[in-house]
Write an enzyme that holds these catalytic residues in place. Structure first.
Site, PDB file in Angstrom:
ATOM      1  N   GLY A   1       1.268  -1.188  -0.558  1.00  0.00           N
ATOM      2  CA  GLY A   1      -0.087   0.439   0.062  1.00  0.00           C
ATOM      3  C   GLY A   1       1.166   1.354  -0.450  1.00  0.00           C
ATOM      4  O   GLY A   1       0.329   2.390   0.824  1.00  0.00           O
TER       5      GLY A   1
ATOM      6  N   THR B   1      -0.624   1.008  -8.920  1.00  0.00           N
ATOM      7  CA  THR B   1      -0.176   2.507  -9.182  1.00  0.00           C
ATOM      8  C   THR B   1       1.093   2.148  -9.783  1.00  0.00           C
ATOM      9  O   THR B   1       2.277   2.924  -9.034  1.00  0.00           O
ATOM     10  CB  THR B   1      -0.829   3.741  -8.882  1.00  0.00           C
TER      11      THR B   1
ATOM     12  N   VAL C   1      -1.487  -7.843  -4.739  1.00  0.00           N
ATOM     13  CA  VAL C   1      -1.159  -7.966  -3.036  1.00  0.00           C
ATOM     14  C   VAL C   1      -2.763  -9.417  -2.931  1.00  0.00           C
ATOM     15  O   VAL C   1      -2.691 -10.397  -2.515  1.00  0.00           O
ATOM     16  CB  VAL C   1      -1.144  -8.081  -1.936  1.00  0.00           C
TER      17      VAL C   1
ATOM     18  N   ASN D   1       0.425  -3.573   4.916  1.00  0.00           N
ATOM     19  CA  ASN D   1      -0.656  -2.233   5.409  1.00  0.00           C
ATOM     20  C   ASN D   1      -1.794  -1.591   4.174  1.00  0.00           C
ATOM     21  O   ASN D   1      -2.504  -0.639   3.558  1.00  0.00           O
ATOM     22  CB  ASN D   1       0.428  -0.666   4.769  1.00  0.00           C
TER      23      ASN D   1
ATOM     24  N   SER E   1      -7.145  -0.977  12.075  1.00  0.00           N
ATOM     25  CA  SER E   1      -8.126   0.520  12.361  1.00  0.00           C
ATOM     26  C   SER E   1      -8.539   0.213  13.299  1.00  0.00           C
ATOM     27  O   SER E   1      -9.190  -0.771  14.104  1.00  0.00           O
ATOM     28  CB  SER E   1      -9.429   0.481  11.167  1.00  0.00           C
TER      29      SER E   1
ATOM     30  N   TYR F   1     -15.876  -4.399   5.795  1.00  0.00           N
ATOM     31  CA  TYR F   1     -14.258  -3.592   6.536  1.00  0.00           C
ATOM     32  C   TYR F   1     -14.451  -4.163   7.460  1.00  0.00           C
ATOM     33  O   TYR F   1     -13.295  -4.167   7.992  1.00  0.00           O
ATOM     34  CB  TYR F   1     -14.298  -2.565   5.986  1.00  0.00           C
TER      35      TYR F   1
ATOM     36  N   ALA G   1     -15.533  -6.580   9.155  1.00  0.00           N
ATOM     37  CA  ALA G   1     -15.098  -7.813   9.783  1.00  0.00           C
ATOM     38  C   ALA G   1     -13.584  -7.909   9.133  1.00  0.00           C
ATOM     39  O   ALA G   1     -13.277  -8.676   9.642  1.00  0.00           O
ATOM     40  CB  ALA G   1     -16.599  -8.994   8.778  1.00  0.00           C
TER      41      ALA G   1
ATOM     42  N   LYS H   1     -11.138  -6.336   9.642  1.00  0.00           N
ATOM     43  CA  LYS H   1     -10.598  -5.347  10.574  1.00  0.00           C
ATOM     44  C   LYS H   1     -10.359  -6.291  11.629  1.00  0.00           C
ATOM     45  O   LYS H   1      -9.030  -6.106  12.445  1.00  0.00           O
ATOM     46  CB  LYS H   1     -10.670  -4.039  10.037  1.00  0.00           C
TER      47      LYS H   1
END
Ligand SMILES: NC(=O)c1ccc[n+]([C@@H]2O[C@H](COP(=O)([O-])OP(=O)(O)OC[C@H]3O[C@@H](n4cnc5c(N)ncnc54)[C@H](OP(=O)(O)O)[C@@H]3O)[C@@H](O)[C@H]2O)c1
Length: 261
Positions: A12, A38, A61, A85, A137, A150, A152, A154
């Site tokens: 990331g 990117t 990934v 990350n 998070s 999201y 779930a 984390k």
């Protein structure tokens, strides 16, 4: 751990928090292996970083090829620190999440870090001192409407990190769970930003988050870090008195639904 002369594999790295982590670690003397999808952003970042020997590799990934490539790069470059990350998010009520979006989010946010850890542990075990940082998070400790998948992913990452930390407790590898609160990056869609503004949610900038991460890395006994006040208090209240948090969050529900539907 002192990051000077350490080799860091950062996923990331092309994102808002990742770019700042790369800058802070490179300024402290680390050699970075920058990964993301990117290639242009990774190449610019690599160019801009202080120090020599940084590498940029564009890959996914969530794919077997991406993970295999990272595992061989980690071995070739004798990685000391893995920072998981990379992440994705989407604000939506759960019935509006497609099965593809659910699978993708769980793969990027949870399965990929787990697989990378399993592939890299043998490499990290060769180093005198090694570190794994999983970027979670606050939403890995407090379930939120509009972000069920999201959360779930984390929550899973937090449980995985705790287990791995205990499994590796007598090894040379320290395992850290690092949990930012809302941060101004492009993971948050316009909708999410507008909702946060309407709710008065505090927002960190990615530079602050990266500095906090460096501080966590430097403290050898630190294994978990939650960022932001009062968020870290809410994490504790949610663990012991979830009904209190249910009632507080229910008041916000109409606002959340107006953005998430
Ligand atoms: N921002 C927040 O409010 C916040 C709060 C708490 C925790 N976090 C966590 O912090 C981490 C970084 O997020 P951010 O805010 O920096 O988000 P961001 O700016 O959107 O960056 C996300 C990064 O993940 C990479 N990525 C996504 N899917 C990928 C894939 N399949 N393969 C490879 N790389 C992939 C992106 O690469 P490309 O852009 O090149 O595709 C990008 O580098 C995430 O784990 C996130 O969950 C963020």
């Amino acid at each position: 751990m002192n990051v000077n002369d350490k080799t860091v594999l950062l996923t990331g790295a092309s994102g808002g928090i990742g770019q700042e982590i790369a800058r802070v670690l490179a300024a402290a003397g680390a050699k970075l292996i920058l990964t993301g999808r990117t290639s242009g952003r990774l190449a610019e970042l690599k160019q801009e970083l202080p120090g020599e020997g940084h590498i940029a590799v564009a890959l996914d990934v969530a794919s077997d090829e991406g993970v295999n490539e990272l595992a061989s790069i980690a071995e070739e470059h004798a990685v000391d620190i893995l920072i998981n990350n990379a992440g994705v998010n989407q604000l939506a009520t759960h019935e509006h999440m497609s099965s593809e979006a659910i699978s993708r989010m769980m793969t990027v946010n949870l399965c990929a870090p787990m697989i990378l850890c399993s592939r890299l542990i043998p490499v990290l075990m060769q180093r005198p001192e090694a570190l794994i940082v999983n970027v979670g998070s606050i939403m890995g400790s407090i379930g939120m409407a509009g972000s069920a998948t999201y959360c779930a992913s984390k929550f899973g990452l937090r449980g995985f990190t705790e287990s791995l930390r205990r499994e590796l407790a007598d090894s040379n590898i320290r395992v850290v769970y690092f949990a930012p609160r809302m941060t101004s990056t492009s993971i948050n869609s316009e909708q999410m930003m507008a909702m946060n503004q309407a709710l008065g949610t505090a927002m960190d900038n990615p530079g602050e988050v990266a500095n906090q991460l460096l501080s966590v890395i430097s403290k050898s006994n630190c294994t978990e870090q939650y960022l932001g006040w009062p968020e870290k208090l809410f994490v504790r209240i949610n663990a012991v008195l979830p009904g209190v948090v249910d009632r507080a969050l229910k008041k916000q529900l109409p606002t959340v639904l107006s953005y998430a539907r």
